[in-house]
Design a protein around this motif. Structure first.
Motif, mmCIF file in Angstrom:
data_model
loop_
_atom_site.group_PDB
_atom_site.id
_atom_site.type_symbol
_atom_site.label_atom_id
_atom_site.label_comp_id
_atom_site.label_asym_id
_atom_site.label_seq_id
_atom_site.Cartn_x
_atom_site.Cartn_y
_atom_site.Cartn_z
ATOM 1 N N GLU A 16 0.819 -1.201 0.000
ATOM 2 C CA GLU A 16 0.000 0.000 0.000
ATOM 3 C C GLU A 16 0.857 1.258 0.000
ATOM 4 O OE1 GLU A 16 -0.312 -2.625 1.803
ATOM 5 O OE2 GLU A 16 -2.409 -3.158 2.204
ATOM 6 N N TYR A 17 1.967 1.208 0.742
ATOM 7 C CA TYR A 17 2.839 2.375 0.870
ATOM 8 C C TYR A 17 3.391 2.803 -0.485
ATOM 9 C CZ TYR A 17 7.005 5.078 2.091
ATOM 10 O OH TYR A 17 7.965 6.063 2.166
ATOM 11 N N TYR A 18 4.013 1.890 -1.198
ATOM 12 C CA TYR A 18 4.631 2.249 -2.476
ATOM 13 C C TYR A 18 3.583 2.562 -3.542
ATOM 14 C CZ TYR A 18 9.030 0.781 -0.421
ATOM 15 O OH TYR A 18 10.137 0.682 0.395
ATOM 16 N N THR A 19 2.457 1.887 -3.501
ATOM 17 C CA THR A 19 1.380 2.190 -4.450
ATOM 18 C C THR A 19 0.879 3.615 -4.250
ATOM 19 O OG1 THR A 19 0.681 -0.130 -4.560
ATOM 20 C CG2 THR A 19 -0.924 1.529 -5.221
ATOM 21 N N LEU A 20 0.621 3.980 -3.007
ATOM 22 C CA LEU A 20 0.109 5.324 -2.720
ATOM 23 C C LEU A 20 1.140 6.393 -3.042
ATOM 24 C CD1 LEU A 20 -1.705 4.502 0.631
ATOM 25 C CD2 LEU A 20 -2.803 5.300 -1.465
ATOM 26 N N LEU A 21 2.414 6.104 -2.778
ATOM 27 C CA LEU A 21 3.453 7.075 -3.079
ATOM 28 C C LEU A 21 3.506 7.343 -4.589
ATOM 29 C CD1 LEU A 21 6.895 7.300 -1.392
ATOM 30 C CD2 LEU A 21 6.775 7.507 -3.866
ATOM 31 N N LEU A 22 3.406 6.288 -5.382
ATOM 32 C CA LEU A 22 3.433 6.437 -6.835
ATOM 33 C C LEU A 22 2.167 7.129 -7.356
ATOM 34 C CD1 LEU A 22 4.933 2.955 -7.771
ATOM 35 C CD2 LEU A 22 6.076 5.171 -7.960
ATOM 36 N N LEU A 23 1.021 6.809 -6.762
ATOM 37 C CA LEU A 23 -0.217 7.481 -7.169
ATOM 38 C C LEU A 23 -0.165 8.969 -6.834
ATOM 39 C CD1 LEU A 23 -2.928 4.858 -6.136
ATOM 40 C CD2 LEU A 23 -2.200 5.460 -8.461
ATOM 41 N N SER A 24 0.394 9.284 -5.688
ATOM 42 C CA SER A 24 0.544 10.688 -5.321
ATOM 43 C C SER A 24 1.461 11.404 -6.310
ATOM 44 C CB SER A 24 1.111 10.796 -3.899
ATOM 45 O OG SER A 24 1.324 12.144 -3.547
ATOM 46 N N ALA A 25 2.565 10.748 -6.684
ATOM 47 C CA ALA A 25 3.471 11.338 -7.670
ATOM 48 C C ALA A 25 2.768 11.548 -9.007
ATOM 49 C CB ALA A 25 4.700 10.450 -7.852
ATOM 50 N N THR A 26 1.894 10.616 -9.382
ATOM 51 C CA THR A 26 1.130 10.760 -10.623
ATOM 52 C C THR A 26 0.242 12.002 -10.571
ATOM 53 O OG1 THR A 26 1.085 8.349 -10.900
ATOM 54 C CG2 THR A 26 -0.499 9.631 -12.181
ATOM 55 N N GLY A 27 -0.444 12.204 -9.445
ATOM 56 C CA GLY A 27 -1.275 13.398 -9.294
ATOM 57 C C GLY A 27 -0.465 14.677 -9.381
#
Length: 490
Positions: free
Chosen positions: A108-119
């Protein structure tokens, strides 16, 4: 009847697609990894981030970078892509050991970090109010969860709740401001808004002025401008330190990029009508941030207030409203990435040495660090001196350029306030250096621990970057100038 099918230029959003696909891949791979293998997700995430960075560099100067008047991959956006991706890459390196040691759910941590970077990347590429808001919500939702991801830490839940509640209000202000823009101009396209502003002949309709004020409130929350900064100290202190490092740079980059597009690109012809507001917020932000940082004993909380002060410095370049101001702002964000993320990484390493992440965030945890880990102490000294603006490090040139842009724009008083605040900030930055090098540790015993190799690499890169940028800034400054030209439509 012939139906026309729109064409999509996916080159314009190729870096965002790479990061998004990597996030989805991390989610899938996480299902098949045993607990002791979860650290491999960090390397998968890092590969995706580096691939997106390489792609952003590869499409520099391409002309076919527009996507349906919604997104654009011009040099301005691509430069800021690099800033966000560098911050993400460093945060991932610093998370390899930290996420496992603190018990974070790594998938969850790395997924959310990457999604945040996408935004964040969508925000810097957005040339339409609707895509700006979409980017804001993507990065915000991911960051709300990341801040509260450490369920074993009460501060994490408290910081996430404050961030969520105040973030919801800020999104409301932002959306209402966009609605007023649409009501006055009849469009959400920034290029169309620019044409509308040019047609006004220097007049600033009240509805447009109120809309801009509401949007400054919304963006001011994202970049932590005073008085919209109330969430910042608690969210930064409560969040996992690697998350704090990333959001302190990424959210600022995205917020300032979008604010620049709206205020300076779309409404640049009306600059004289709104510059006073941004200049006042800039002066207030750097002053309040520095004065509050003077009182802190927690280094992590001190860096949170320091981050607020630096938002004030960065907004000086935006208030200047000229090409020099934008290039100085871009250079500042690039340099700030290395020195701020690196400073938080030292706290991660100190937490491992202390056997307690929370103890590593205090001045006591850094006391006598030079005698225990001289490499960490020297790196932290570089970061602190650069944040203070001491030559010949990158922070000095970054401040010099934004203050020079303010002087060129006739905002001499704002540059003077910035210099005074830089002198004030030197006290609490140098206090950290003094604690590491000059004070003795009260307890003799140390917990035997080594610094994670990934953290060592990240710190080495960050420390080297601020030295090289301070001594040889020409390559990055040249890219920043090209990005500023692209920003103004050159």
């Amino acid at each position: 009847m012939e139906i026309s099918i729109p064409t999509f230029n996916f080159i314009a959003i190729a870096p965002e697609i790479v990061v998004l696909v990597t996030a989805l891949l991390v989610m899938v791979v996480d299902l098949f990894l045993a607990r002791e293998q979860k650290h491999r997700l960090a390397w998968l995430s890092l590969v995706g981030v580096l691939a997106a960075g390489a792609l952003s560099y590869a499409i520099w100067h391409r002309s076919d970078t527009q996507l349906q008047d919604m997104l654009v991959a011009d040099n301005y956006a691509l430069f800021l892509h690099m800033v966000i991706l560098i911050a993400a890459a460093l945060a991932i390196l610093f998370s390899v050991d930290y996420a496992d040691r603190t018990g974070l759910a790594q998938g969850e941590y790395y997924t959310l970090l990457l999604l945040s970077a996408t935004g964040m990347m969508l925000m810097v590429s957005a040339v339409n109010l609707m895509t700006i808001f979409l980017g804001v919500e993507i990065l915000s939702l991911a960051l709300y969860i990341l801040v509260g991801l450490n369920r074993a830490e009460q501060r994490s839940a408290e910081g996430a709740l404050k961030y969520l509640l105040l973030g919801a209000f800020a999104s409301g202000f932002l959306l209402y401001g966009m609605a007023l823009f649409y009501g006055q101009a009849g469009t959400t396209s920034l290029s169309a808004l620019r044409d509308y502003a040019l047609s006004l002949g220097g007049e600033f309709p009240p509805l447009l002025l109120v809309g801009l004020g509401l949007m400054i409130i919304g963006f001011g929350f994202k970049v932590a401008l005073v008085p919209f900064h109330m969430w910042t100290p608690d969210a930064y202190e409560g969040a996992p330190t690697s998350v704090t490092a990333f959001m302190s740079v990424g959210a600022k980059t995205a917020g300032f990029a979008a604010l620049g597009r709206v205020a300076l690109y779309a409404l640049g012809d009306l600059h004289g009508d709104w510059v006073w507001l941004l200049a006042a917020l800039s002066a207030l932000t750097m002053t309040v941030g520095n004065l509050a940082a003077l009182r802190q004993t927690s280094v992590k909380r001190m860096l949170a207030y320091s981050s607020i002060a630096h938002a004030g410095y960065i907004s000086v370049g935006l208030a200047a409203g000229n090409q020099l101001g934008i290039s100085a702002l871009l250079f500042y964000l690039f340099a700030y990435t290395f020195m701020n993320v690196g400073a938080f990484a030292i706290l991660i390493a100190a937490g491992r040495l202390e056997g307690s992440a929370r103890q590593g965030e205090t001045l006591g945890g850094l006391t006598g660090l030079y005698r225990r880990k001289p490499g960490l102490a020297v790196a932290m000294a570089f970061f602190m001196l650069s944040l203070a603006g001491v030559p010949p490090l990158a922070g000095f040139l970054a401040k010099l350029y934004v203050f020079g842009a303010a002087v060129e724009a006739g905002l001499v008083w704002l540059a003077v306030i910035g210099v005074i605040n830089s002198v004030i900030s030197a006290y609490y930055y140098l206090r950290v250096v003094a604690v590491m090098f000059l004070q003795e540790r009260e307890r003799a015993e140390d917990i035997p621990a080594t610094v994670c190799p990934a953290v060592q690499v990240g710190l080495g890169v960050s420390a080297a970057a601020i030295v090289v940028l301070g001594l040889w800034p020409a390559p990055i400054l040249d890219l920043a100038r090209q990005a500023a030209v692209a920003f103004f439509g050159g």
